[in-house]
Write a protein that holds these residues in place. Structure first.
Motif, PDB file in Angstrom:
ATOM      1  N   SER A 294       0.829  -1.207   0.000  1.00 34.25           N
ATOM      2  CA  SER A 294       0.000   0.000   0.000  1.00 34.25           C
ATOM      3  C   SER A 294       0.867   1.262   0.000  1.00 34.25           C
ATOM      4  O   SER A 294       0.552   2.251  -0.665  1.00 34.25           O
ATOM      5  CB  SER A 294      -0.948   0.012   1.195  1.00 34.25           C
ATOM      6  N   LYS A 295       1.979   1.220   0.724  1.00 27.97           N
ATOM      7  CA  LYS A 295       2.884   2.373   0.765  1.00 27.97           C
ATOM      8  C   LYS A 295       3.529   2.589  -0.604  1.00 27.97           C
ATOM      9  O   LYS A 295       3.649   3.724  -1.069  1.00 27.97           O
ATOM     10  CB  LYS A 295       3.957   2.134   1.828  1.00 27.97           C
ATOM     11  N   GLU A 296       3.925   1.494  -1.255  1.00 30.93           N
ATOM     12  CA  GLU A 296       4.549   1.604  -2.570  1.00 30.93           C
ATOM     13  C   GLU A 296       3.556   2.065  -3.623  1.00 30.93           C
ATOM     14  O   GLU A 296       3.890   2.883  -4.478  1.00 30.93           O
ATOM     15  CB  GLU A 296       5.147   0.262  -2.985  1.00 30.93           C
ATOM     16  N   SER A 297       2.311   1.557  -3.560  1.00 29.93           N
ATOM     17  CA  SER A 297       1.320   1.986  -4.554  1.00 29.93           C
ATOM     18  C   SER A 297       0.940   3.450  -4.351  1.00 29.93           C
ATOM     19  O   SER A 297       0.738   4.192  -5.323  1.00 29.93           O
ATOM     20  CB  SER A 297       0.082   1.097  -4.504  1.00 29.93           C
ATOM     21  N   GLU A 298       0.885   3.887  -3.114  1.00 27.00           N
ATOM     22  CA  GLU A 298       0.623   5.301  -2.834  1.00 27.00           C
ATOM     23  C   GLU A 298       1.729   6.170  -3.417  1.00 27.00           C
ATOM     24  O   GLU A 298       1.460   7.197  -4.048  1.00 27.00           O
ATOM     25  CB  GLU A 298       0.526   5.514  -1.325  1.00 27.00           C
ATOM     26  N   ARG A 299       2.978   5.739  -3.243  1.00 25.93           N
ATOM     27  CA  ARG A 299       4.109   6.486  -3.804  1.00 25.93           C
ATOM     28  C   ARG A 299       4.065   6.460  -5.327  1.00 25.93           C
ATOM     29  O   ARG A 299       4.361   7.466  -5.974  1.00 25.93           O
ATOM     30  CB  ARG A 299       5.425   5.904  -3.298  1.00 25.93           C
ATOM     31  N   PHE A 300       3.696   5.320  -5.914  1.00 28.37           N
ATOM     32  CA  PHE A 300       3.610   5.213  -7.368  1.00 28.37           C
ATOM     33  C   PHE A 300       2.608   6.213  -7.928  1.00 28.37           C
ATOM     34  O   PHE A 300       2.893   6.929  -8.883  1.00 28.37           O
ATOM     35  CB  PHE A 300       3.225   3.791  -7.780  1.00 28.37           C
ATOM     36  N   PHE A 301       1.406   6.271  -7.339  1.00 28.27           N
ATOM     37  CA  PHE A 301       0.387   7.199  -7.837  1.00 28.27           C
ATOM     38  C   PHE A 301       0.786   8.653  -7.611  1.00 28.27           C
ATOM     39  O   PHE A 301       0.537   9.521  -8.447  1.00 28.27           O
ATOM     40  CB  PHE A 301      -0.971   6.896  -7.222  1.00 28.27           C
ATOM     41  N   LYS A 302       1.438   8.914  -6.503  1.00 25.51           N
ATOM     42  CA  LYS A 302       1.903  10.278  -6.222  1.00 25.51           C
ATOM     43  C   LYS A 302       2.928  10.716  -7.264  1.00 25.51           C
ATOM     44  O   LYS A 302       2.826  11.813  -7.841  1.00 25.51           O
ATOM     45  CB  LYS A 302       2.520  10.331  -4.825  1.00 25.51           C
ATOM     46  N   LEU A 303       3.890   9.846  -7.550  1.00 20.38           N
ATOM     47  CA  LEU A 303       4.936  10.203  -8.511  1.00 20.38           C
ATOM     48  C   LEU A 303       4.406  10.263  -9.936  1.00 20.38           C
ATOM     49  O   LEU A 303       4.820  11.118 -10.725  1.00 20.38           O
ATOM     50  CB  LEU A 303       6.090   9.203  -8.424  1.00 20.38           C
ATOM     51  N   SER A 304       3.476   9.360 -10.289  1.00 25.90           N
ATOM     52  CA  SER A 304       2.928   9.390 -11.643  1.00 25.90           C
ATOM     53  C   SER A 304       2.056  10.630 -11.850  1.00 25.90           C
ATOM     54  O   SER A 304       2.076  11.235 -12.930  1.00 25.90           O
ATOM     55  CB  SER A 304       2.153   8.120 -11.952  1.00 25.90           C
ATOM     56  N   ASN A 305       1.311  11.031 -10.825  1.00 27.56           N
ATOM     57  CA  ASN A 305       0.534  12.270 -10.921  1.00 27.56           C
ATOM     58  C   ASN A 305       1.452  13.483 -11.058  1.00 27.56           C
ATOM     59  O   ASN A 305       1.191  14.387 -11.846  1.00 27.56           O
ATOM     60  CB  ASN A 305      -0.374  12.442  -9.705  1.00 27.56           C
ATOM     61  N   ARG A 306       2.528  13.473 -10.308  1.00 22.94           N
ATOM     62  CA  ARG A 306       3.487  14.573 -10.374  1.00 22.94           C
ATOM     63  C   ARG A 306       4.097  14.664 -11.776  1.00 22.94           C
ATOM     64  O   ARG A 306       4.248  15.746 -12.330  1.00 22.94           O
ATOM     65  CB  ARG A 306       4.584  14.374  -9.333  1.00 22.94           C
ATOM     66  N   GLN A 307       4.431  13.502 -12.353  1.00 27.55           N
ATOM     67  CA  GLN A 307       5.013  13.485 -13.691  1.00 27.55           C
ATOM     68  C   GLN A 307       4.011  13.978 -14.733  1.00 27.55           C
ATOM     69  O   GLN A 307       4.369  14.756 -15.618  1.00 27.55           O
ATOM     70  CB  GLN A 307       5.481  12.081 -14.048  1.00 27.55           C
ATOM     71  N   SER A 308       2.756  13.560 -14.624  1.00 31.83           N
ATOM     72  CA  SER A 308       1.762  14.008 -15.610  1.00 31.83           C
ATOM     73  C   SER A 308       1.498  15.515 -15.498  1.00 31.83           C
ATOM     74  O   SER A 308       1.311  16.193 -16.504  1.00 31.83           O
ATOM     75  CB  SER A 308       0.462  13.219 -15.467  1.00 31.83           C
ATOM     76  N   ILE A 309       1.517  16.045 -14.292  1.00 32.64           N
ATOM     77  CA  ILE A 309       1.353  17.490 -14.097  1.00 32.64           C
ATOM     78  C   ILE A 309       2.508  18.243 -14.747  1.00 32.64           C
ATOM     79  O   ILE A 309       2.305  19.249 -15.434  1.00 32.64           O
ATOM     80  CB  ILE A 309       1.237  17.829 -12.595  1.00 32.64           C
ATOM     81  N   LYS A 310       3.736  17.747 -14.561  1.00 32.49           N
ATOM     82  CA  LYS A 310       4.894  18.401 -15.169  1.00 32.49           C
ATOM     83  C   LYS A 310       4.816  18.361 -16.681  1.00 32.49           C
ATOM     84  O   LYS A 310       5.139  19.344 -17.358  1.00 32.49           O
ATOM     85  CB  LYS A 310       6.186  17.742 -14.686  1.00 32.49           C
ATOM     86  N   GLU A 311       4.385  17.219 -17.229  1.00 37.48           N
ATOM     87  CA  GLU A 311       4.266  17.111 -18.687  1.00 37.48           C
ATOM     88  C   GLU A 311       3.216  18.066 -19.219  1.00 37.48           C
ATOM     89  O   GLU A 311       3.408  18.704 -20.260  1.00 37.48           O
ATOM     90  CB  GLU A 311       3.935  15.670 -19.072  1.00 37.48           C
ATOM     91  N   LYS A 312       2.072  18.186 -18.525  1.00 33.02           N
ATOM     92  CA  LYS A 312       1.020  19.122 -18.957  1.00 33.02           C
ATOM     93  C   LYS A 312       1.500  20.560 -18.872  1.00 33.02           C
ATOM     94  O   LYS A 312       1.184  21.379 -19.756  1.00 33.02           O
ATOM     95  CB  LYS A 312      -0.236  18.931 -18.117  1.00 33.02           C
ATOM     96  N   ASN A 313       2.253  20.881 -17.847  1.00 35.78           N
ATOM     97  CA  ASN A 313       2.776  22.252 -17.710  1.00 35.78           C
ATOM     98  C   ASN A 313       3.761  22.576 -18.826  1.00 35.78           C
ATOM     99  O   ASN A 313       3.791  23.708 -19.320  1.00 35.78           O
ATOM    100  CB  ASN A 313       3.448  22.433 -16.347  1.00 35.78           C
ATOM    101  N   ILE A 314       4.550  21.595 -19.234  1.00 40.65           N
ATOM    102  CA  ILE A 314       5.485  21.827 -20.342  1.00 40.65           C
ATOM    103  C   ILE A 314       4.719  22.077 -21.635  1.00 40.65           C
ATOM    104  O   ILE A 314       5.067  22.969 -22.405  1.00 40.65           O
ATOM    105  CB  ILE A 314       6.450  20.622 -20.464  1.00 40.65           C
ATOM    106  N   GLN A 315       3.661  21.296 -21.854  1.00 41.07           N
ATOM    107  CA  GLN A 315       2.881  21.483 -23.074  1.00 41.07           C
ATOM    108  C   GLN A 315       2.144  22.818 -23.070  1.00 41.07           C
ATOM    109  O   GLN A 315       2.017  23.464 -24.106  1.00 41.07           O
ATOM    110  CB  GLN A 315       1.872  20.344 -23.248  1.00 41.07           C
ATOM    111  N   LEU A 316       1.660  23.256 -21.935  1.00 39.50           N
ATOM    112  CA  LEU A 316       0.956  24.544 -21.857  1.00 39.50           C
ATOM    113  C   LEU A 316       1.930  25.713 -22.029  1.00 39.50           C
ATOM    114  O   LEU A 316       1.520  26.783 -22.480  1.00 39.50           O
ATOM    115  CB  LEU A 316       0.238  24.669 -20.513  1.00 39.50           C
TER     116      LEU A 316
END
Length: 106
Positions: free
Chosen positions: A82-104
Motif C-alpha cells: 500500500s505504501k509503494e502503490s501510494e508512492r507510485f500514484f503520487k509520482l505518476s501524478n506529479r510526472q503528468s502534471i509536469k508534462e502538462k505544464n510543459i505542453q501549456l
C-alpha cells in the motif's frame, strides 16, 4: 558510526559538496559526541549520541532511499504494498502534471 548525518561543505563549484566522511576519512559523529545546535529546549543542553542499539530500528529504515517511479513502474501494481502503490500514484501524478505544464508553456 553515524554516517547518515549529511554535514556538507560547499566547495564553491556549482552542485559540488563534500560530506564530512569524505573530507576527514572518519564518520561525522561517533557515540558519545555532543550534537551541537540540536537542543530544542530553552534551558536544555545539547544531546549526546548513544550507540546504534539504543535507537529503534525504524529510525535507520528512514535512511533507505524511496523507490523511484521507474523502479515502481517495473512491478505489477497488484504486487506493490500500500505504501509503494501510494508512492507510485503520487509520482505518476506529479510526472503528468509536469508534462502538462510543459505542453501549456509552448
Amino acid at each position: 558510526f553515524f554516517q547518515f548525518l549529511p554535514f556538507t561543505e560547499h566547495t564553491g563549484k556549482k552542485g559540488e559538496a563534500k560530506d564530512a566522511v569524505a573530507m576527514t576519512g572518519k564518520p561525522a559523529l561517533e557515540e558519545g559526541d555532543v550534537v551541537k545546535g540540536a537542543n530544542i529546549f530553552k534551558n536544555g543542553s545539547d544531546p549526546v549520541l548513544k550507540g546504534e542499539k539504543d535507537y529503534p530500528a525504524w529510525l535507520f529504515a528512514l535512511l533507505e532511499p524511496a523507490p523511484a517511479l521507474q523502479q515502481l513502474s517495473r512491478n505489477d501494481l497488484s504486487t506493490l504494498s500500500s505504501k509503494e502503490s501510494e508512492r507510485f500514484f503520487k509520482l505518476s501524478n506529479r510526472q503528468s502534471i509536469k508534462e502538462k505544464n510543459i505542453q501549456l508553456a509552448k
